[in-house]
Enzyme design. Sequence first.
Site, PDB file in Angstrom:
ATOM      1  N   CYS A  78       0.837  -1.207   0.000  1.00  0.00           N
ATOM      2  CA  CYS A  78       0.000   0.000   0.000  1.00  0.00           C
ATOM      3  C   CYS A  78       0.871   1.257   0.000  1.00  0.00           C
ATOM      4  O   CYS A  78       1.521   1.563   0.999  1.00  0.00           O
ATOM      5  CB  CYS A  78      -0.920  -0.017   1.222  1.00  0.00           C
ATOM      6  SG  CYS A  78      -1.801   1.526   1.527  1.00  0.00           S
ATOM      7  N   CYS A  81      -0.003   3.968   2.553  1.00  0.00           N
ATOM      8  CA  CYS A  81       0.410   3.540   3.894  1.00  0.00           C
ATOM      9  C   CYS A  81       1.848   3.957   4.186  1.00  0.00           C
ATOM     10  O   CYS A  81       2.203   4.302   5.319  1.00  0.00           O
ATOM     11  CB  CYS A  81       0.286   2.023   4.040  1.00  0.00           C
ATOM     12  SG  CYS A  81      -1.394   1.378   3.881  1.00  0.00           S
TER      13      CYS A  81
END
Length: 316
Positions: A78, A81
């Site tokens: 991700c 993230c």
Amino acid sequence: MQPRNMSMSGVVDLAAVKAAGEAKQKAEQARRQQAARGDQGAAPSQLVIDVTEATFEREVLQRSAEVPVVIDFWAEWCEPCKQLGPLLERLTESYAGRILLAKIDVDANQLLFQQFGVQGIPAVFAVIGGQMMPLFQGAAPEAQVREVFDQLIAVAEQRFGITGIPVEGAAPAAAEEPPMDPALAAGHEALDRGDLGGAIQAYKNVLSGDPGNIEAKLALAQAELLQRVEGADPQAVRKAAADNPTDVDAQIAAADLDLVGGHVEDAFGRLVDTVKRTAGEDRERARIHLLELFEVVGAEDPRVTSARTALARVLF
């Protein structure tokens, strides 16, 4: 979280307002005493921890009774993230024990991912005293994250008496306990005497000088609720509501009784249904009163979150 808090989980008990203020002071005093004794405390690096399904109860639920735990759901693949994660870690360390950051890899902990109802990552939640609340989803700028953290800390202190954990190297707080705001104390004393009118005025006095005082806001909302139902005939109120489903005043009166009796979902559902059935000024009055009842229970309560969603469906 089940240290006693100022949200209502059963019958409305305005003594909980006073108890929350006392809990905050006691928790802060314990924190200061721990620092004054020279207790080692947590290292700054221990404020950011990796959590799994096996350690969740110990590291998140149990520790949330002493410090607000922020949960970061992330994954290696991700990209957002990778932007948000380091920011959360840096800010957590800067708050010096006021919050704890628990990082959960969703690929390795699918059960937690599902239990929290995460729709996408990064997703950030919080747990205070065992109670979960969503914070935000997606990467966010530092200023926004700081604002969320500040609000989280305020809720933890004002409603749950949770002030965090000592940290190595952090300067100890002053040993003296700060006095309670005299106007707030006057409100609590009025509650002890059963003087709802006096308590309401005292809390309004607090808010005139400090509009953001969370304890005074919640205390005022609860005191006003009890004043509205004082002297009401429950049987007559409920019969009027049953006989007149589109009568906004009747439904509002019944919803107030529902809330005072601890039937939170019933109170919210009644007013959501009233909003759905009515139009114009009647609809707006029902909507506004529902928002006021949200303030009584507390914005972080999951029942409020569910009712807000139901209200949005009816409105839009």
